[in-house]
Design a protein around this motif. Structure first.
Motif, PDB file in Angstrom:
ATOM      1  N   HIS A   1       4.708  33.743  22.588  1.00  0.00           N
ATOM      2  CA  HIS A   1       4.450  33.960  21.175  1.00  0.00           C
ATOM      3  C   HIS A   1       5.314  33.062  20.307  1.00  0.00           C
ATOM      4  O   HIS A   1       6.004  32.171  20.793  1.00  0.00           O
ATOM      5  CB  HIS A   1       4.651  35.434  20.830  1.00  0.00           C
ATOM      6  CG  HIS A   1       3.757  36.354  21.587  1.00  0.00           C
ATOM      7  ND1 HIS A   1       2.399  36.146  21.684  1.00  0.00           N
ATOM      8  CD2 HIS A   1       4.028  37.472  22.305  1.00  0.00           C
ATOM      9  CE1 HIS A   1       1.861  37.114  22.420  1.00  0.00           C
ATOM     10  NE2 HIS A   1       2.823  37.919  22.812  1.00  0.00           N
ATOM     11  N   GLY A   2       5.269  33.326  19.016  1.00  0.00           N
ATOM     12  CA  GLY A   2       5.896  32.454  18.046  1.00  0.00           C
ATOM     13  C   GLY A   2       7.336  32.802  17.741  1.00  0.00           C
ATOM     14  O   GLY A   2       7.997  33.563  18.460  1.00  0.00           O
ATOM     15  N   GLN A   3       7.811  32.245  16.619  1.00  0.00           N
ATOM     16  CA  GLN A   3       9.204  32.419  16.253  1.00  0.00           C
ATOM     17  C   GLN A   3       9.367  32.300  14.742  1.00  0.00           C
ATOM     18  O   GLN A   3       8.546  31.698  14.052  1.00  0.00           O
ATOM     19  CB  GLN A   3      10.073  31.366  16.943  1.00  0.00           C
ATOM     20  CG  GLN A   3       9.676  29.937  16.595  1.00  0.00           C
ATOM     21  CD  GLN A   3      10.501  28.906  17.320  1.00  0.00           C
ATOM     22  OE1 GLN A   3      11.638  29.166  17.704  1.00  0.00           O
ATOM     23  NE2 GLN A   3       9.954  27.703  17.490  1.00  0.00           N
ATOM     24  N   MET A   4      10.435  32.887  14.268  1.00  0.00           N
ATOM     25  CA  MET A   4      10.816  32.777  12.865  1.00  0.00           C
ATOM     26  C   MET A   4      12.069  31.913  12.786  1.00  0.00           C
ATOM     27  O   MET A   4      13.033  32.124  13.512  1.00  0.00           O
ATOM     28  CB  MET A   4      11.093  34.161  12.283  1.00  0.00           C
ATOM     29  CG  MET A   4      11.495  34.159  10.824  1.00  0.00           C
ATOM     30  SD  MET A   4      11.746  35.863  10.247  1.00  0.00           S
ATOM     31  CE  MET A   4      12.382  35.547   8.597  1.00  0.00           C
ATOM     32  N   LEU A   5      12.032  30.900  11.928  1.00  0.00           N
ATOM     33  CA  LEU A   5      13.139  29.974  11.759  1.00  0.00           C
ATOM     34  C   LEU A   5      13.657  30.060  10.333  1.00  0.00           C
ATOM     35  O   LEU A   5      12.898  30.346   9.400  1.00  0.00           O
ATOM     36  CB  LEU A   5      12.689  28.538  12.035  1.00  0.00           C
ATOM     37  CG  LEU A   5      12.005  28.265  13.372  1.00  0.00           C
ATOM     38  CD1 LEU A   5      11.301  26.918  13.349  1.00  0.00           C
ATOM     39  CD2 LEU A   5      13.015  28.306  14.500  1.00  0.00           C
ATOM     40  N   VAL A   6      14.936  29.801  10.165  1.00  0.00           N
ATOM     41  CA  VAL A   6      15.531  29.735   8.833  1.00  0.00           C
ATOM     42  C   VAL A   6      16.271  28.414   8.720  1.00  0.00           C
ATOM     43  O   VAL A   6      17.228  28.158   9.456  1.00  0.00           O
ATOM     44  CB  VAL A   6      16.495  30.908   8.573  1.00  0.00           C
ATOM     45  CG1 VAL A   6      17.113  30.784   7.185  1.00  0.00           C
ATOM     46  CG2 VAL A   6      15.770  32.233   8.695  1.00  0.00           C
ATOM     47  N   TRP A   7      15.804  27.574   7.800  1.00  0.00           N
ATOM     48  CA  TRP A   7      16.425  26.265   7.587  1.00  0.00           C
ATOM     49  C   TRP A   7      17.308  26.336   6.349  1.00  0.00           C
ATOM     50  O   TRP A   7      16.816  26.388   5.232  1.00  0.00           O
ATOM     51  CB  TRP A   7      15.363  25.188   7.380  1.00  0.00           C
ATOM     52  CG  TRP A   7      14.480  24.960   8.562  1.00  0.00           C
ATOM     53  CD1 TRP A   7      14.656  25.400   9.835  1.00  0.00           C
ATOM     54  CD2 TRP A   7      13.256  24.216   8.573  1.00  0.00           C
ATOM     55  NE1 TRP A   7      13.634  24.987  10.653  1.00  0.00           N
ATOM     56  CE2 TRP A   7      12.757  24.249   9.899  1.00  0.00           C
ATOM     57  CE3 TRP A   7      12.550  23.517   7.598  1.00  0.00           C
ATOM     58  CZ2 TRP A   7      11.571  23.622  10.269  1.00  0.00           C
ATOM     59  CZ3 TRP A   7      11.361  22.883   7.955  1.00  0.00           C
ATOM     60  CH2 TRP A   7      10.889  22.931   9.277  1.00  0.00           C
ATOM     61  N   GLU A   8      18.598  26.338   6.555  1.00  0.00           N
ATOM     62  CA  GLU A   8      19.563  26.333   5.457  1.00  0.00           C
ATOM     63  C   GLU A   8      20.341  25.024   5.427  1.00  0.00           C
ATOM     64  O   GLU A   8      20.371  24.328   4.426  1.00  0.00           O
ATOM     65  CB  GLU A   8      20.522  27.522   5.599  1.00  0.00           C
ATOM     66  CG  GLU A   8      19.836  28.879   5.442  1.00  0.00           C
ATOM     67  CD  GLU A   8      20.772  30.024   5.720  1.00  0.00           C
ATOM     68  OE1 GLU A   8      21.517  29.957   6.733  1.00  0.00           O
ATOM     69  OE2 GLU A   8      20.767  30.988   4.940  1.00  0.00           O
ATOM     70  N   GLN A   9      20.965  24.695   6.547  1.00  0.00           N
ATOM     71  CA  GLN A   9      21.690  23.439   6.657  1.00  0.00           C
ATOM     72  C   GLN A   9      20.753  22.393   7.243  1.00  0.00           C
ATOM     73  O   GLN A   9      20.203  22.574   8.327  1.00  0.00           O
ATOM     74  CB  GLN A   9      22.920  23.591   7.549  1.00  0.00           C
ATOM     75  CG  GLN A   9      23.765  22.331   7.611  1.00  0.00           C
ATOM     76  CD  GLN A   9      25.098  22.559   8.306  1.00  0.00           C
ATOM     77  OE1 GLN A   9      25.566  23.681   8.390  1.00  0.00           O
ATOM     78  NE2 GLN A   9      25.699  21.501   8.804  1.00  0.00           N
TER      79      GLN A   9
END
Length: 376
Positions: free
Chosen positions: A142-150
């Motif tokens: 299945h998929g994934q959740m990503l958080v792009w901050e830096q």
């Protein structure tokens, strides 16, 4: 302060190669099957707009909140996944065991492969809802959740406002703190900068695929600027004013069928330009009735329908290509059925319409059913 930001951004450009190698954006913080409809199973009845007896044109499809949208099947909970979660907890990625949620979603876009990119102003980040398995994980289905901050060494997103999928699948993100548009690759790493020195307060973005031009709404300069893939300013559309072709704080943009749609927010209208920057039409007027504008923000165009987020009164308004109101939508679905300060709106190739409901900390999703007829 602005000078220090510029210095950091310039330093980041020198370190682009390092950024690409080390991968500065986060890994998948949440894994699972992307699920739009978070209502309990017994409550998943169809919600149509408009309500009966009118013929339905849209169906409530779900709500994006964050980690709760990723359902993890039992077979996904193997030893490797458990070890990964323990590691993330130890390094503080799961502080207080609270689910990772959107805070102040403002805008977004959906790629052809179904990846949903959301600008979260509350986190100063881009949050990615990816339904696709990570290419380097053979164990995941299945998929994934990503958080792009830096996005590069010593560079974090400062004040992201809007995004667009641009050259070769890059994600262009307007950032008011940097006074520029940051170009990110699919891993969330900085690969370029557009408009620094040309932009005062970059807001909405739209991309013309055929001509390779990125349009940027410059709210403080009261114009719209177009840049090519080399970062060169190709043209400037409009200036400050309230006459046709002029702007008062333009915010969000959409490009469709060789036409640029501009949410001319403080002039309470949407203006339409051709691919050469000539004004061809416009609609909207100040007022308090449904269909009037007070603070129009997000704009998107799909299947001949123009969607506008009316942020002040909390509606998603749908118009035909002549500016005639077709339907006014509220945030039907989970929890409160009212939008509170909706900002961005965008569509995908599956006929879904996404609304960034900023102060409700969610993205509401509708499925277009293909009926564009109106009753007289």
């Amino acid at each position: 302060m602005y000078a220090s930001v510029q210095a950091r951004l310039s330093c980041a450009l020198i370190l682009l190669c390092a950024a690409l190698l080390c991968g500065c954006a986060s890994d998948g913080l949440v894994r699972g099957r992307l699920n739009y409809d978070l209502r309990p199973e017994p409550e998943r009845s169809a919600v149509h707009l408009p309500a009966p007896p009118d013929e339905p044109r849209y169906r409530y499809a779900g709500t994006l909140l964050g980690a709760p949208n990723f359902v993890q099947d039992e077979e996904e909970q193997g030893p490797k996944r458990i070890a990964e979660n323990v590691f993330k907890w130890l390094v503080g990625l799961f502080e207080n065991n609270e689910p990772l949620l959107l805070q102040r979603p403002m805008h977004g876009a959906t790629s052809d492969d179904g990846r949903i990119y959301v600008v979260d102003a509350g986190r100063s980040a881009v949050v990615v809802f990816d339904p696709n398995p990570p290419p380097d994980d053979d164990d995941s289905k299945h998929g994934q959740m990503l958080v792009w901050e830096q996005v590069a060494p010593r560079v974090r997103l400062g004040g992201p406002v809007a995004l667009a999928i641009a050259w070769d699948g890059e994600i262009a993100v307007s950032d008011v703190q940097y006074g520029a548009v940051l170009r990110l690759n699919r891993k969330g790493a900085l690969v370029g900068v557009v408009g620094q020195g040309d932009l005062k307060r970059p807001a909405g973005l739209a991309f013309d695929r055929d001509r390779g031009l990125l349009y940027v709404a410059d709210a403080a300069a009261h114009d719209v600027k177009a840049f090519d893939s080399g970062g060169r300013l190709v043209r400037t559309i409009g200036s400050a004013g309230d006459s046709e072709g002029l702007f008062n704080a333009p915010t969000f943009l959409s490009f469709s069928d060789d036409h640029l749609y501009v949410s001319d927010t403080l002039n309470n209208r949407v203006q339409v330009f051709d691919a050469e920057g000539r004004r061809v039409s416009g609609f909207g007027e100040r007022g308090v009735y449904i269909g009037n504008f007070t603070r129009p923000k997000g704009v998107a165009v799909d299947a001949g329908i123009v969607y506008v987020a009316e942020s002040y009164f909390g509606y998603l308004l749908a118009y035909d290509d002549k500016g005639k109101l077709l339907l006014a939508m509220k945030g039907n679905g989970m929890q409160d059925d009212k939008f509170i300060l909706p900002t961005g709106v965008w569509t995908d190739k599956q006929g879904r319409v996404y609304v960034a409901d900023m102060l409700n900390a969610r993205v509401v999703v509708f499925q277009f059913l293909g009926n564009t007829t109106t009753k007289e």
